[in-house]
Scaffold this motif. Structure first.
Motif, short mmCIF file in Angstrom:
data_model
loop_
_atom_site.label_atom_id
_atom_site.label_comp_id
_atom_site.label_asym_id
_atom_site.label_seq_id
_atom_site.Cartn_x
_atom_site.Cartn_y
_atom_site.Cartn_z
N MET A 189 0.46 -1.55 -0.12
CA MET A 189 -0.01 -0.21 -0.04
C MET A 189 1.30 1.16 -0.15
O MET A 189 1.63 1.03 -1.37
CB MET A 189 -0.77 0.16 1.37
CG MET A 189 -1.86 -1.06 0.98
SD MET A 189 -3.06 -1.66 -0.23
CE MET A 189 -4.62 -0.17 0.26
N ALA A 199 -1.55 7.06 -4.63
CA ALA A 199 -2.10 7.09 -6.01
C ALA A 199 -1.85 7.10 -7.33
O ALA A 199 -2.01 6.39 -7.94
CB ALA A 199 -3.00 8.39 -5.80
N ARG A 210 1.58 3.61 -5.89
CA ARG A 210 2.44 2.91 -4.62
C ARG A 210 3.08 2.71 -4.27
O ARG A 210 3.45 4.11 -2.90
CB ARG A 210 1.20 1.13 -4.94
CG ARG A 210 0.20 0.77 -5.03
CD ARG A 210 -0.46 0.46 -4.08
NE ARG A 210 -2.27 0.37 -4.30
CZ ARG A 210 -3.13 0.93 -4.58
NH1 ARG A 210 -2.40 2.43 -4.12
NH2 ARG A 210 -4.34 1.31 -4.09
N GLN A 213 -9.25 4.22 2.24
CA GLN A 213 -8.51 2.37 1.46
C GLN A 213 -8.64 1.63 2.17
O GLN A 213 -9.06 1.51 3.06
CB GLN A 213 -6.91 3.16 1.99
CG GLN A 213 -6.18 4.65 1.26
CD GLN A 213 -5.40 4.45 0.28
OE1 GLN A 213 -5.83 3.68 0.05
NE2 GLN A 213 -5.23 5.90 -0.98
N ILE A 214 -8.69 0.34 1.13
CA ILE A 214 -8.84 -0.18 2.24
C ILE A 214 -7.71 -1.24 3.02
O ILE A 214 -6.42 -0.43 2.94
CB ILE A 214 -8.69 -1.82 0.44
CG1 ILE A 214 -9.52 -1.30 -0.15
CG2 ILE A 214 -9.13 -3.06 1.61
CD1 ILE A 214 -9.59 -1.92 -2.00
N GLN A 263 -2.14 1.15 -11.02
CA GLN A 263 -2.41 2.45 -10.64
C GLN A 263 -1.88 2.63 -11.39
O GLN A 263 -2.13 4.41 -11.61
CB GLN A 263 -2.00 1.82 -9.16
CG GLN A 263 -1.99 3.14 -7.91
CD GLN A 263 -3.37 3.10 -7.71
OE1 GLN A 263 -3.80 2.40 -7.38
NE2 GLN A 263 -3.90 5.17 -7.08
N TRP A 301 -2.80 6.59 -13.34
CA TRP A 301 -2.93 7.79 -13.15
C TRP A 301 -2.69 8.32 -14.44
O TRP A 301 -3.22 9.52 -13.87
CB TRP A 301 -2.12 7.27 -12.25
CG TRP A 301 -1.73 9.08 -11.36
CD1 TRP A 301 -2.14 9.62 -10.39
CD2 TRP A 301 -0.18 9.48 -11.31
NE1 TRP A 301 -1.76 10.79 -10.32
CE2 TRP A 301 -0.66 10.87 -11.06
CE3 TRP A 301 0.02 9.81 -12.54
CZ2 TRP A 301 0.13 12.25 -11.48
CZ3 TRP A 301 1.48 10.74 -12.78
CH2 TRP A 301 0.98 11.91 -12.25
N TYR A 304 -13.36 0.31 -7.68
CA TYR A 304 -11.48 0.28 -7.20
C TYR A 304 -11.02 1.64 -6.52
O TYR A 304 -11.51 2.58 -7.18
CB TYR A 304 -10.54 0.20 -8.52
CG TYR A 304 -9.11 0.21 -8.02
CD1 TYR A 304 -8.68 -0.68 -7.39
CD2 TYR A 304 -8.69 0.66 -8.40
CE1 TYR A 304 -7.20 -0.53 -6.70
CE2 TYR A 304 -7.17 0.83 -8.37
CZ TYR A 304 -6.16 0.16 -7.56
OH TYR A 304 -5.21 0.11 -6.98
N GLY A 343 -8.41 2.83 -6.16
CA GLY A 343 -7.58 4.08 -6.77
C GLY A 343 -8.16 4.74 -7.34
O GLY A 343 -7.95 5.89 -7.69
N SER A 392 -9.54 8.11 -6.04
CA SER A 392 -8.47 9.26 -5.56
C SER A 392 -8.08 9.78 -6.55
O SER A 392 -7.58 10.52 -6.99
CB SER A 392 -7.81 8.43 -4.74
OG SER A 392 -6.89 7.42 -5.17
N ILE A 393 -7.38 9.04 -7.89
CA ILE A 393 -7.08 9.37 -9.21
C ILE A 393 -7.61 10.37 -9.69
O ILE A 393 -7.03 11.32 -9.73
CB ILE A 393 -6.38 8.15 -9.37
CG1 ILE A 393 -6.08 7.28 -9.40
CG2 ILE A 393 -6.48 8.56 -11.34
CD1 ILE A 393 -5.48 6.21 -10.46
#
Lengths: 492, 492
Positions: free
Chosen positions: A165, A356, A359, B115-116, B200, B204, B224, B226, B229-230
């Motif tokens: 993460m 973001a 990772r 977040q997870i 990710q 992005w 997802y 991620g 947040s992106i």
């Protein structure tokens, strides 16, 4: 490589027989260039099973394709794409189509800007006065390999494989906090450090967190080309400050500045080291005008003429300095590992952004570096590099003096390059091209400089990748090309 | 580890004797926590040489420090930081200072957002129904190691060490172009592919190139985490589109949309696979309303119940689809390797941005993956994972039916997780906490969902990291906690 059975799908919307659909899939694959002459197709049994059709359907389709010269059969061994199959048209058109206007579809443009050119095949050149690539005769490949293999072991399985993460490798973090930073006089706890994909990534994250369209960043001119593209992309107001023989002059920083980017240990590219008095003066200015400083502690390890100066960060009592370190120069750039040290509120935002964007840096690279550092191989390597560079520099000094090449910046502490000045009227971009044809690589100044001049007199000569015996003949070739260029200027 | 001599610098501005300055440096190092009890100081000879002072000055300073209990001496073996030395104050204050207002100094805030949570020590839990971490019993560590060692060899020295600027590893690129993408029905030349630091990073980069503050992005809800947040960071206008059992419904995409982000192979987190008809319908909508599609081809490899559907990109005749692939799920997330495939004008911008942000993914990781893929180990691994997941899924199905747990999304093609629904009134965040205390890890739905509801009924149960024998007792514990939570709801 055989063509994988997963390549094939039935389309329920297909209008025609199953056999026709199979023929079309195979012919389409060949015509699109995905299947190439000589590649083996799945057996009729396998493809039939995969598609859920009868084997005879596949066999009939294959036979039809054979009679059309798409396929050949090698008896019992199976079906292959024929050498006589129709050739695919040009590739690139296909992916783009022509219905999307990409000049409009692209929201933000990032390409353009002048980069340092590094030929991939630079090792083929006899005289590579090239910066920042690794000399295989100096790098400790054996111990790096041992550390990497250890980091591949059962005990490090999680550090290799896990999704961390937003976390860093605890061993590397601990080493940087306990050993690397204290040597630069810096004390940081783990929440004040962030591991990055090289110093470039550290600079980029810092600019993104600290700058906006409404803020002003001052940077050195000439400078590391990477920082200019980073600041351009942040869309902040950008102020290039001309450097002198002592690096960035604090007096020239305008009071409206929000963040200053500087390379005090080894100004890139002039190799100037900022004296201690100026470091104090810069910090005083920062306090007075309330700006932050980003210190790229570039190549401090390569001090062999005198001990390295303390980091700006170590003199910073206010917490105004963000410190950037890298292992790219002392280990190797392909490692892509650097780090940020700064106040926890800043590191928290940089960490969230890194998370973001990507990772975390690959676990294996982090753990391998942690072993290499903690086993002392890193220090031994730096020592070996210093000795070799000192030797090469001596030869450089002698050869350049002999041929009368003008040094614009040599660095008083050591380093691995000189900033050079060509005679009036000589365009170093042209010079570099001429020399490249003679197996000599130099770096023209254009990529480092702010102003768009018609010609660039400066260039960089590095001795980190060229071996000692090649230096003198290489410098001679540079001097010769310079004379020719000058003669051209005089004649013109 | 001994204290390095490079830690020490003389300050010309110091007011006092050299001996006092040395004492102050040592005491300062101890008081700041940089030098710790038991650490060895440089010998007086070495420090004197380094600072350019007489040895007696250093010896006198050391003796003074001994009498103040900062140092002890172990006879001829040298000087050490004393166990009785004054203790350093708290660390964190030091780095931050208190003159900078960080709430103002930070230009853009990236932290926050849900977040997870993945506990670092998840292996200590008996029943980890956790997504996306690697099961060591399935991963082919042996062959990965062999490939990594090969990539450390003399022949691959450049690929390990060199600064590749904006280039990718040619071998990995070639394999993806020639083998990985064609299996998904996609044909791309090397300038239509970019290697990224995981999917990710690919998402992005894509968002940064295609979106601006004035553009609109549609994405799936739930999704997802991620991607949200992106998109938030890109500051575009963001439209969450509720998914149904077939994934993203094209009819719900508003005509003003510029870019659609979707996971057709395995909708994250509902595990829905978009049927072929809907894929065609989505592409038709894209053409009609002139939007682009970003296809995250998430977990297509884990198809064991039926063959994977063709990629959306393979049906795309206009070049409207940007394709994102990853090795994180099928190899391991710590690898941090993914890729983008799309039209060359788009890839050019994404490459320029990647270069400014981080240059390139570490060469060693790229070359190791290239070997692992081209030697066929990857295919063997995927096959092994499919078999194991199919087995675990059978056990999951049985156990969940037995305990009456409600499945909200199971995925018709396979995969490695279920999207679950708890009974009315049960807060899955609370449930996850209760279960964690009983050594069971589940993922509450909050992180995936758009709306800020008071309670979240959904949760995800993955079987990629839990071994088969642990499944039935783990599910029983979940059912038991669920009953308790429901009883609480009824009583409340």
């Amino acid at each position: 490589m055989p063509i994988a059975v997963e390549t094939f799908f039935l389309d329920p919307a297909f209008e025609g027989t199953l056999q026709q659909q199979i023929q079309q899939m195979v012919a389409g694959g060949i015509l699109s260039g995905r299947f190439r002459p000589g590649e083996k197709l799945p057996s009729s049994r396998k493809l039939a099973h995969h598609l859920g059709v009868s084997r005879i359907t596949v066999t009939l389709a294959y036979n039809e394709l054979m009679s059309d010269d798409y396929l050949t059969s090698a008896g019992r061994s199976g079906y292959y794409v024929s050498d006589k199959a129709p050739e695919p048209p040009e590739l690139t058109q296909r992916m783009s189509g022509d219905t999307v206007d990409w000049s409009r579809a692209i929201g933000t443009r990032f390409s353009g800007g002048i980069q340092i050119e590094k030929p991939v095949d630079w090792r083929r050149y006899k005289y590579p006065f090239l910066y920042g690539q690794v000399d295989p005769t100096l790098f400790d490949r054996q111990n790096w390999r041992l550390c990497a293999v250890r980091a591949l072991g059962q005990r490090d399985f999680d550090s290799l494989t896990a999704d961390q993460m937003d976390r860093d490798d605890p061993q590397l973090l601990e080493f940087i906090a306990r050993n690397t930073l204290p040597r630069r006089g810096i004390l940081a706890s783990p929440d004040e450090i962030l591991i990055t994909i090289g110093a470039q990534n550290a600079l980029w994250l810092t600019a993104q967190v600290l700058l906006t369209q409404r803020r002003t960043a001052a940077h050195e001119d000439p400078s590391y080309p990477g920082i200019r593209s980073i600041l351009r992309q942040s869309r902040c107001h950008r102020l290039p400050i001309p450097v002198d023989a002592d690096g960035l002059p604090p007096d020239l920083i305008p009071p409206e500045t929000d963040v200053v980017f500087t390379t005090p240990s080894h100004q890139c590219p002039t190799a100037a080291t900022m004296p201690l008095e100026r470091r104090h003066a810069l910090l005083d200015r920062a306090r007075k005008d309330d700006f932050l400083i980003v210190e790229d502690d570039y190549e401090f390890e390569m001090s062999f003429l005198r001990p390295p100066s303390p980091a700006l960060k170590s003199l910073d009592e206010d917490g105004r300095v963000i410190y950037i370190g890298s292992f790219s120069k002392s280990l190797f750039p392909g490692l892509r590992l650097g780090y940020l040290a700064g106040p926890a509120p800043f590191i928290r935002e940089a960490r969230a952004l890194r998370s973001a964007v990507l990772r975390h840096p690959p676990g294996h690279m982090q753990r391998t570096a942690a072993y290499f550092l903690s086993l002392g191989h890193y220090d031994a390597l730096v020592k070996r590099l210093r000795t070799a560079f000192q030797d090469r520099r001596r030869i450089m000094d002698k050869a350049m003096a002999q041929h009368g090449l003008e040094i614009a910046g040599a660095g008083t502490f050591g380093g691995s390059s000189y900033w050079m000045r060509a005679p009036d009227g000589v365009d170093t971009k042209q010079l570099a091209e001429t020399l490249r044809a003679r197996s000599v690589l130099i770096e023209p100044g254009e990529a480092f400089c702010e102003r768009t001049a018609r010609t660039y007199r400066h260039y960089r000569l590095a001795y980190s990748s060229i071996t000692a015996p090649q230096i003198a003949p290489g410098v001679a070739l540079i001097a010769q090309a310079m004379e020719e260029a000058q003669a051209g200027v005089i004649h013109a």
